[in-house]
Design a protein around this motif. Structure first.
Motif, PDB file in Angstrom:
ATOM      1  N   ASP A  88     -21.692  -3.005  28.329  1.00  0.00           N
ATOM      2  CA  ASP A  88     -21.017  -1.706  28.165  1.00  0.00           C
ATOM      3  C   ASP A  88     -19.641  -1.880  27.515  1.00  0.00           C
ATOM      4  N   ASP A  89     -18.882  -2.848  28.025  1.00  0.00           N
ATOM      5  CA  ASP A  89     -17.544  -3.081  27.469  1.00  0.00           C
ATOM      6  C   ASP A  89     -17.619  -3.591  26.036  1.00  0.00           C
ATOM      7  N   GLN A  90     -18.650  -4.360  25.730  1.00  0.00           N
ATOM      8  CA  GLN A  90     -18.821  -4.856  24.364  1.00  0.00           C
ATOM      9  C   GLN A  90     -19.085  -3.689  23.410  1.00  0.00           C
ATOM     10  N   GLY A  91     -19.833  -2.703  23.875  1.00  0.00           N
ATOM     11  CA  GLY A  91     -20.048  -1.502  23.067  1.00  0.00           C
ATOM     12  C   GLY A  91     -18.742  -0.770  22.787  1.00  0.00           C
ATOM     13  N   LYS A  92     -17.863  -0.699  23.797  1.00  0.00           N
ATOM     14  CA  LYS A  92     -16.562  -0.052  23.610  1.00  0.00           C
ATOM     15  C   LYS A  92     -15.708  -0.831  22.604  1.00  0.00           C
ATOM     16  N   ILE A  93     -15.761  -2.151  22.700  1.00  0.00           N
ATOM     17  CA  ILE A  93     -14.984  -2.990  21.774  1.00  0.00           C
ATOM     18  C   ILE A  93     -15.471  -2.769  20.341  1.00  0.00           C
ATOM     19  N   LYS A  94     -16.781  -2.674  20.145  1.00  0.00           N
ATOM     20  CA  LYS A  94     -17.319  -2.425  18.797  1.00  0.00           C
ATOM     21  C   LYS A  94     -16.826  -1.091  18.253  1.00  0.00           C
ATOM     22  N   ASP A  95     -16.802  -0.072  19.122  1.00  0.00           N
ATOM     23  CA  ASP A  95     -16.310   1.244  18.698  1.00  0.00           C
ATOM     24  C   ASP A  95     -14.831   1.178  18.323  1.00  0.00           C
ATOM     25  N   LEU A  96     -14.029   0.522  19.155  1.00  0.00           N
ATOM     26  CA  LEU A  96     -12.598   0.400  18.876  1.00  0.00           C
ATOM     27  C   LEU A  96     -12.361  -0.376  17.582  1.00  0.00           C
ATOM     28  N   ARG A  97     -13.144  -1.415  17.363  1.00  0.00           N
ATOM     29  CA  ARG A  97     -13.012  -2.197  16.123  1.00  0.00           C
ATOM     30  C   ARG A  97     -13.314  -1.316  14.918  1.00  0.00           C
ATOM     31  N   GLY A  98     -14.376  -0.527  15.006  1.00  0.00           N
ATOM     32  CA  GLY A  98     -14.726   0.370  13.909  1.00  0.00           C
ATOM     33  C   GLY A  98     -13.612   1.366  13.613  1.00  0.00           C
ATOM     34  N   GLN A  99     -13.040   1.935  14.662  1.00  0.00           N
ATOM     35  CA  GLN A  99     -11.940   2.890  14.482  1.00  0.00           C
ATOM     36  C   GLN A  99     -10.721   2.218  13.846  1.00  0.00           C
ATOM     37  N   ALA A 100     -10.389   1.021  14.329  1.00  0.00           N
ATOM     38  CA  ALA A 100      -9.213   0.316  13.807  1.00  0.00           C
ATOM     39  C   ALA A 100      -9.430  -0.081  12.352  1.00  0.00           C
ATOM     40  N   CYS A 101     -10.614  -0.566  12.020  1.00  0.00           N
ATOM     41  CA  CYS A 101     -10.879  -0.987  10.640  1.00  0.00           C
ATOM     42  C   CYS A 101     -10.934   0.212   9.695  1.00  0.00           C
ATOM     43  N   ASN A 102     -11.464   1.331  10.158  1.00  0.00           N
ATOM     44  CA  ASN A 102     -11.452   2.546   9.335  1.00  0.00           C
ATOM     45  C   ASN A 102     -10.018   3.017   9.087  1.00  0.00           C
ATOM     46  N   ALA A 103      -9.197   2.981  10.130  1.00  0.00           N
ATOM     47  CA  ALA A 103      -7.792   3.377   9.974  1.00  0.00           C
ATOM     48  C   ALA A 103      -7.068   2.426   9.025  1.00  0.00           C
ATOM     49  N   ALA A 104      -7.369   1.136   9.107  1.00  0.00           N
ATOM     50  CA  ALA A 104      -6.738   0.155   8.212  1.00  0.00           C
ATOM     51  C   ALA A 104      -7.143   0.406   6.763  1.00  0.00           C
ATOM     52  N   ALA A 105      -8.411   0.735   6.542  1.00  0.00           N
ATOM     53  CA  ALA A 105      -8.877   1.023   5.186  1.00  0.00           C
ATOM     54  C   ALA A 105      -8.199   2.278   4.631  1.00  0.00           C
ATOM     55  N   LYS A 106      -8.064   3.309   5.459  1.00  0.00           N
ATOM     56  CA  LYS A 106      -7.395   4.538   5.023  1.00  0.00           C
ATOM     57  C   LYS A 106      -5.921   4.275   4.710  1.00  0.00           C
ATOM     58  N   LEU A 107      -5.281   3.455   5.524  1.00  0.00           N
ATOM     59  CA  LEU A 107      -3.880   3.115   5.307  1.00  0.00           C
ATOM     60  C   LEU A 107      -3.708   2.367   3.984  1.00  0.00           C
ATOM     61  N   ALA A 108      -4.596   1.429   3.710  1.00  0.00           N
ATOM     62  CA  ALA A 108      -4.532   0.685   2.456  1.00  0.00           C
ATOM     63  C   ALA A 108      -4.731   1.623   1.260  1.00  0.00           C
ATOM     64  N   GLN A 109      -5.655   2.572   1.381  1.00  0.00           N
ATOM     65  CA  GLN A 109      -5.897   3.537   0.315  1.00  0.00           C
ATOM     66  C   GLN A 109      -4.677   4.421   0.090  1.00  0.00           C
ATOM     67  N   MET A 110      -4.046   4.862   1.157  1.00  0.00           N
ATOM     68  CA  MET A 110      -2.854   5.704   1.028  1.00  0.00           C
ATOM     69  C   MET A 110      -1.706   4.932   0.382  1.00  0.00           C
ATOM     70  N   GLU A 111      -1.542   3.670   0.730  1.00  0.00           N
ATOM     71  CA  GLU A 111      -0.493   2.850   0.119  1.00  0.00           C
ATOM     72  C   GLU A 111      -0.756   2.655  -1.376  1.00  0.00           C
ATOM     73  N   LYS A 112      -2.003   2.465  -1.730  1.00  0.00           N
ATOM     74  CA  LYS A 112      -2.373   2.298  -3.141  1.00  0.00           C
ATOM     75  C   LYS A 112      -2.064   3.575  -3.920  1.00  0.00           C
ATOM     76  N   GLN A 113      -2.413   4.717  -3.349  1.00  0.00           N
ATOM     77  CA  GLN A 113      -2.131   5.991  -4.007  1.00  0.00           C
ATOM     78  C   GLN A 113      -0.633   6.213  -4.157  1.00  0.00           C
ATOM     79  N   ALA A 114       0.128   5.853  -3.160  1.00  0.00           N
ATOM     80  CA  ALA A 114       1.586   6.025  -3.220  1.00  0.00           C
ATOM     81  C   ALA A 114       2.181   5.163  -4.338  1.00  0.00           C
ATOM     82  N   ARG A 115       1.695   3.933  -4.479  1.00  0.00           N
ATOM     83  CA  ARG A 115       2.184   3.065  -5.568  1.00  0.00           C
ATOM     84  C   ARG A 115       1.822   3.638  -6.933  1.00  0.00           C
ATOM     85  N   GLN A 116       0.621   4.170  -7.069  1.00  0.00           N
ATOM     86  CA  GLN A 116       0.201   4.763  -8.336  1.00  0.00           C
ATOM     87  C   GLN A 116       1.050   5.986  -8.670  1.00  0.00           C
TER      88      GLN A 116
END
Length: 153
Positions: free
Chosen positions: A100-128
């Motif tokens: 059960d806890d491993q399932g929660k960790i997978k969900d949290l990882r997905g959320q964190a990695c999605n947020a990191a990808a969005k942050l990288a995209q926003m930084e790229k757009q700001a530089r452009q």
């Protein structure tokens, strides 16, 4: 929320492992592998808690990597538990709690990695946008004054 669930995860799994391990030497050796994995997991959880700081917020890029390590560790623990459940006398409830806890960790990882990808995209757009607003096709690298030569033209 993350902090409480991670502490609960470690506490239940460690208690199940250490309280039910039998004294036989061969059994002890195999069961110690699980203790080593759980100790590694505890260190990962402590690193996450330290990174969160007082405001309990994690940088998404750091969290993505940390939850990735925690996920890998959890998969190793689950594999070990399923293989050595009977030998080390691990209760079914401890294995299920880990799943059960491993399932929660997978969900949290997905959320964190999605947020990191969005942050990288926003930084790229700001530089452009910054490059486009400067009006200089060379990115503003040429600065200073240019004086006209004096004399007859």
């Amino acid at each position: 929320m993350v902090r409480a669930s991670l502490h609960a995860l470690f506490g239940l799994a460690a208690a199940a492992l250490f309280l039910t391990a039998a004294p036989a030497v061969a059994q002890s050796s195999i069961c110690q592998e699980g203790a080593k994995l759980l100790s590694e997991r505890q260190n990962l959880v402590q690193q996450l808690n330290k990174s969160a700081g007082k405001d309990k917020k994690l940088d998404p890029r750091m969290a993505c990597g940390a939850f990735g390590k925690l996920n890998t560790n959890g998969e190793s623990i689950l594999k070990w538990m399923e293989t050595n459940k009977d030998w080390c006398q691990i209760p079914d409830q401890a294995v299920q709690t880990m799943r059960d806890d491993q399932g929660k960790i997978k969900d949290l990882r997905g959320q964190a990695c999605n947020a990191a990808a969005k942050l990288a995209q926003m930084e790229k757009q700001a530089r452009q946008q910054q490059q486009q607003q400067s009006g200089n096709p060379f990115g503003g690298g040429l600065t200073g004054q240019y004086t006209m030569p004096k004399g007859a033209l």
